[in-house]
Enzyme design. Structure first.
Site, PDB file in Angstrom:
ATOM      1  CG  ASP A 131      -2.968 -33.774   5.269  1.00 47.60           C
ATOM      2  OD1 ASP A 131      -4.010 -33.342   5.782  1.00 47.60           O
ATOM      3  OD2 ASP A 131      -2.702 -33.649   4.066  1.00 47.60           O
ATOM      4  CG  ASP A 233      -8.191 -35.319   4.399  1.00 44.03           C
ATOM      5  OD1 ASP A 233      -8.076 -34.620   3.382  1.00 44.03           O
ATOM      6  OD2 ASP A 233      -8.818 -36.399   4.435  1.00 44.03           O
ATOM      7  CD  GLU A 287     -10.140 -31.637   2.747  1.00 45.23           C
ATOM      8  OE1 GLU A 287      -9.897 -31.714   1.545  1.00 45.23           O
ATOM      9  OE2 GLU A 287     -10.337 -32.626   3.481  1.00 45.23           O
ATOM     10  CG  HIS A 354      -3.665 -32.910  -1.911  1.00 48.79           C
ATOM     11  ND1 HIS A 354      -3.814 -31.896  -0.991  1.00 48.79           N
ATOM     12  CD2 HIS A 354      -4.501 -33.897  -1.512  1.00 48.79           C
ATOM     13  CE1 HIS A 354      -4.680 -32.264  -0.070  1.00 48.79           C
ATOM     14  NE2 HIS A 354      -5.119 -33.460  -0.371  1.00 48.79           N
ATOM     15  CG  ASP A 355      -7.912 -33.177  -2.765  1.00 47.03           C
ATOM     16  OD1 ASP A 355      -7.460 -34.253  -3.195  1.00 47.03           O
ATOM     17  OD2 ASP A 355      -8.247 -33.012  -1.576  1.00 47.03           O
TER      18      ASP A 355
END
Length: 582
Positions: A131, A233, A287, A354-355
């Site tokens: 990330d 991200d 992302e 994860h979100d």
């Protein structure tokens, strides 16, 4: 020359010319559409380090924990691991607020642990994608400490500042701020700084070339260690319209349109590609990719030389549950993106990260009766669509939402700040918590369930986040022993995708478009055609596909021992893949 010889040579010339033309045409198609790349054929497995495996009993997952479980990861058949941030961070947003990009967070271990992890992954044929969080840093990063120290500091322009003597800055909505204001007053220099996310996540000023080249140098540091790519991200927000125009009322409901893909974003990505990406054989994905397929294509059109894979949110931003959104609309999203990318560019396919809450709790049915079968159906969908599949840790077990009852159980800055903001306004706190049971990001972050021992075998200490109480029955150890488990079905799916290039590169065609219960489509490549039928409901559901299937070969079905396809009906949450006869 005799006529027969002349005729033969002429025919041979025609044949050679025709075959050459076909070969050229196939080459063009292959270059534009199916150009083989490792990151197109890979299955990516996302590991949330904090929750995967704790090696030292402090309750927090770490790099040594991952190393100890690499044989399990390898057994899944996956090709690459995407790790959430492991850099030094004060953990305001669980590592997405980075205070040093070249160090490993102490909770996770050391740089020596990282080097060993990378070595052991590569030894097993697993690639590592990291990330990259560079829309913002932590307010504890040295750059920001310097930036806020004085207005004439050389790092001042590393961030967005607004002097207070100009009055209040133009209002901007913040994702995580209690007061929903993205400008935070800082008395040290009588100025406001911008933070689209938490107050402890000030936005970097990408207008400043010094910032960009600091980031490029940091990226090179990790790539030279041997990592295999970056997932970037929140990068769609890196470019801002620094004229700060007034935005229309309600703009926060379409935040990507007004916040994302700023005026210079593609320039930055093209520069990043020239300086870094073009020099390595890596996977690059940002992302978010705008608010439409046309926006997404701008990021990954090979001719533009930016990124190589688009990762959009339209397929997961559907509200609390798929059944409320509607399958017909859902099919339209995937079909629209596939149509836009059918000739060039590349997509990622995912239902969880994860979100997001757990996949089976949002898109399937997490009741005892249907959890396993609906989880298998959803995995079939992810593994049979065109695009690179991203699969979130624990979904291979059918892990479900934990559904906390108290705000004290939540660590997530998003949930906690929204709760505080609502409390300050006298809002409905019980209603909010009830909603979070289904939608909170924390649902997808509970510790991995290895076995039925204390804390699911995740840690010998007190876990940083509560373990789901159902770990006694939903765990790796139990599912390893069951050939029909969700885990072993996932392994079969991965192997099927690996041996069937049709599932990677084949054309996608939607069937039975208006069916509210069944998602049906074909994948076709080089004369081979596969049919995928997915029932997204807990009822027997009819379908009409207009294709003869009586003599088709069943490749995979999520119901055990299926001998024959029912020509007009699917069982609850049934998923079946067939090879159609020519």
């Amino acid at each position: 020359m005799k006529p027969i010889i002349k005729s033969f040579l002429f025919s041979a010339l025609i044949l050679f010319t025709t075959e050459s033309t076909i070969a050229q045409n196939m080459s063009v198609k292959m270059t534009q559409k199916n150009d083989p790349k490792w990151w197109k054929e890979a299955v990516v497995y996302q590991i949330y380090t904090r929750s995967f495996k704790d090696s030292d009993g402090d309750g927090v997952g770490d790099l040594k924990g991952i190393i100890s479980k690499l044989d399990y990861v390898k057994s899944l058949g996956i090709d690459a691991v995407w790790l959430n941030p492991i850099y030094t961070s004060p953990n305001d947003d669980n590592g997405y607020d980075i205070s040093n990009y070249r160090e490993i967070m102490k909770d996770f271990g050391t740089m020596e642990d990282f080097d060993l992890l990378l070595k052991e992954m590569h030894k097993r044929g697993i690639k590592l994608v990291m990330d990259l969080v560079v829309n913002h840093s932590s307010d504890e990063h040295e750059w920001f400490k310097q930036s806020r120290s004085s207005r004439d500091n050389k790092y001042r322009d590393y961030y967005h500042w607004w002097p207070a003597e100009k009055g209040k800055p133009p209002y901007r909505w913040s994702f995580f701020d209690v007061n929903s204001d993205a400008w935070k007053y800082d008395g040290q220099t009588n100025s406001y700084y911008l933070h689209y996310f938490s107050q402890k996540q000030p936005d970097l000023n990408w207008e400043n070339p010094k910032v960009r080249y600091e980031v490029y140098d940091m990226m090179k540091f990790w790539l030279d260690k041997g990592i295999d790519g970056f997932r970037m991200d929140a990068f769609q927000f890196a470019s801002k319209d620094t004229t700060w125009p007034e935005l229309p009322k309600g703009y926060e409901k379409n935040i990507i349109k007004y916040y994302g893909v700023g005026p210079h974003l593609h320039e930055y990505l093209q520069e990043m590609n020239r300086e870094i990406f073009s020099k390595y054989d890596i996977m690059t994905v940002a992302e978010g990719a705008g608010s439409s397929p046309e926006d997404a294509m701008q990021f990954v059109d090979p001719d533009r030389k930016e990124l190589n894979m688009a990762y959009h949110f339209e397929s997961v931003d559907i509200g609390k549950h798929l059944k409320d959104f509607g399958l017909v609309k859902y099919k339209e999203i995937f079909s629209r993106y596939d149509e836009a990318f059918k000739d060039k560019g590349w997509l990622s396919i995912f239902l969880a990260n994860h979100d997001q809450p757990r996949m089976v709790s949002k898109f399937g049915n997490d009741t005892t009766e249907f959890r396993e079968i609906s989880s298998k159906m959803l995995s079939t969908f992810v593994m049979t669509m065109r695009g690179t599949p991203y699969y979130y840790y624990g979904d291979e077990l059918g892990m479900v939402n934990i559904r906390f009852n108290s705000i004290d159980d939540y660590h997530d800055v998003d949930t906690r700040n929204k709760y505080i903001g609502l409390k300050n306004k006298g809002g409905d706190l019980n209603g909010f918590l009830e909603g979070q049971k289904q939608t909170s990001r924390e649902n997808g972050r509970t510790p991995f369930q290895w076995d039925d021992t204390q804390n699911a075998g995740f840690t010998s200490g007190k876990p940083w986040l509560k373990v789901n109480p159902n770990y006694k029955t939903i765990n790796v150890e139990a599912q390893e022993k069951d050939p029909n488990s969700v885990l072993n079905y996932f392994r079969k799916l991965v192997q099927l995708r690996k041996k069937e290039p049709t599932l990677v590169y084949g054309n996608y065609t939607l069937l039975d478009k208006e069916n509210p219960n069944v998602y049906a489509y074909t994948r076709e490549l080089n004369g081979k055609k596969l049919l995928v039928l997915l029932n997204f409901t807990d009822k027997n559901s009819p379908y009409k596909i207009g294709i003869p299937v009586a003599k088709s070969k069943i490749i995979l079905d999520n119901y055990p021992n299926t001998k024959q396809l029912n020509n007009s009906m699917l069982r609850p949450y049934e998923a079946i893949v067939l090879e159609l006869k020519k």
